[in-house]
Design a protein around this motif. Structure first.
Motif, short mmCIF file in Angstrom:
data_model
loop_
_atom_site.label_atom_id
_atom_site.label_comp_id
_atom_site.label_asym_id
_atom_site.label_seq_id
_atom_site.Cartn_x
_atom_site.Cartn_y
_atom_site.Cartn_z
N TYR A 17 51.18 20.40 -1.99
CA TYR A 17 49.81 19.92 -1.83
C TYR A 17 49.84 18.45 -1.44
O TYR A 17 50.68 17.68 -1.91
N LEU A 18 48.90 18.06 -0.59
CA LEU A 18 48.86 16.70 -0.06
C LEU A 18 47.95 15.81 -0.89
O LEU A 18 46.88 16.24 -1.32
N THR A 19 48.35 14.57 -1.07
CA THR A 19 47.50 13.57 -1.69
C THR A 19 46.62 12.97 -0.60
O THR A 19 46.89 13.14 0.60
N PRO A 20 45.57 12.23 -0.97
CA PRO A 20 44.78 11.54 0.05
C PRO A 20 45.63 10.59 0.90
O PRO A 20 45.45 10.49 2.12
N GLY A 50 42.75 17.71 -12.49
CA GLY A 50 42.38 16.63 -13.40
C GLY A 50 41.62 15.58 -12.61
O GLY A 50 40.62 15.88 -11.96
N ARG A 51 42.12 14.35 -12.60
CA ARG A 51 41.48 13.26 -11.86
C ARG A 51 42.04 13.11 -10.46
O ARG A 51 41.58 12.28 -9.70
N HIS A 52 43.03 13.90 -10.11
CA HIS A 52 43.77 13.72 -8.86
C HIS A 52 43.26 14.66 -7.77
O HIS A 52 43.14 15.87 -7.98
N LEU A 53 42.99 14.09 -6.59
CA LEU A 53 42.52 14.85 -5.45
C LEU A 53 43.72 15.36 -4.66
O LEU A 53 44.67 14.62 -4.39
N ARG A 54 43.68 16.64 -4.28
CA ARG A 54 44.76 17.26 -3.51
C ARG A 54 44.17 18.10 -2.38
O ARG A 54 43.03 18.55 -2.44
N PHE A 55 44.99 18.30 -1.34
CA PHE A 55 44.60 19.10 -0.19
C PHE A 55 45.68 20.14 0.07
O PHE A 55 46.87 19.83 0.05
N ASP A 56 45.25 21.38 0.31
CA ASP A 56 46.17 22.46 0.62
C ASP A 56 46.58 22.32 2.09
O ASP A 56 45.71 22.24 2.97
N PRO A 57 47.88 22.24 2.40
CA PRO A 57 48.31 22.07 3.79
C PRO A 57 47.77 23.14 4.73
O PRO A 57 47.42 22.84 5.87
N SER A 58 47.65 24.38 4.27
CA SER A 58 47.13 25.43 5.15
C SER A 58 45.65 25.21 5.44
O SER A 58 45.17 25.48 6.54
N ALA A 59 44.89 24.69 4.46
CA ALA A 59 43.48 24.39 4.68
C ALA A 59 43.33 23.22 5.65
O ALA A 59 42.42 23.21 6.48
N VAL A 60 44.23 22.25 5.57
CA VAL A 60 44.23 21.13 6.51
C VAL A 60 44.52 21.64 7.91
O VAL A 60 43.84 21.26 8.88
N HIS A 61 45.48 22.53 8.03
CA HIS A 61 45.81 23.11 9.34
C HIS A 61 44.62 23.87 9.91
O HIS A 61 44.29 23.74 11.09
#
Length: 73
Positions: A17-20, A50-61
């Motif tokens: 998972y990607l961070t901002p 929790g308090r950390h924002l993450r991005f799913d690489p497949s959703a980004v793609h």
């Protein structure tokens, strides 16, 4: 003469998972832009751990694909 294929972003995306910060670096945009996209709901979907924002690489793609499809039309 063969035409060059455009680069495939999925091949370059990490499997974790990607961070901002990761997303900003990947797309060569300021970190503030990533947070502005999230606030405006125009960027790739993110989620909180929790308090950390993450991005799913497949959703980004998928988000990048939708952008490029929209601009190609």
């Amino acid at each position: 003469m063969a035409t060059a294929k455009p680069p495939q972003p999925a091949a370059e995306l990490p499997t974790r998972y990607l961070t901002p910060d990761d997303l900003a670096a990947l797309l060569s945009v300021p970190l503030e832009t990533v947070y502005a996209w999230r606030k405006k709901r125009t960027g790739p979907p993110g989620f909180r751990v929790g308090r950390h924002l993450r991005f799913d690489p497949s959703a980004v793609h998928d988000w990048i694909s939708r952008l490029t499809d929209h601009h190609a039309a």
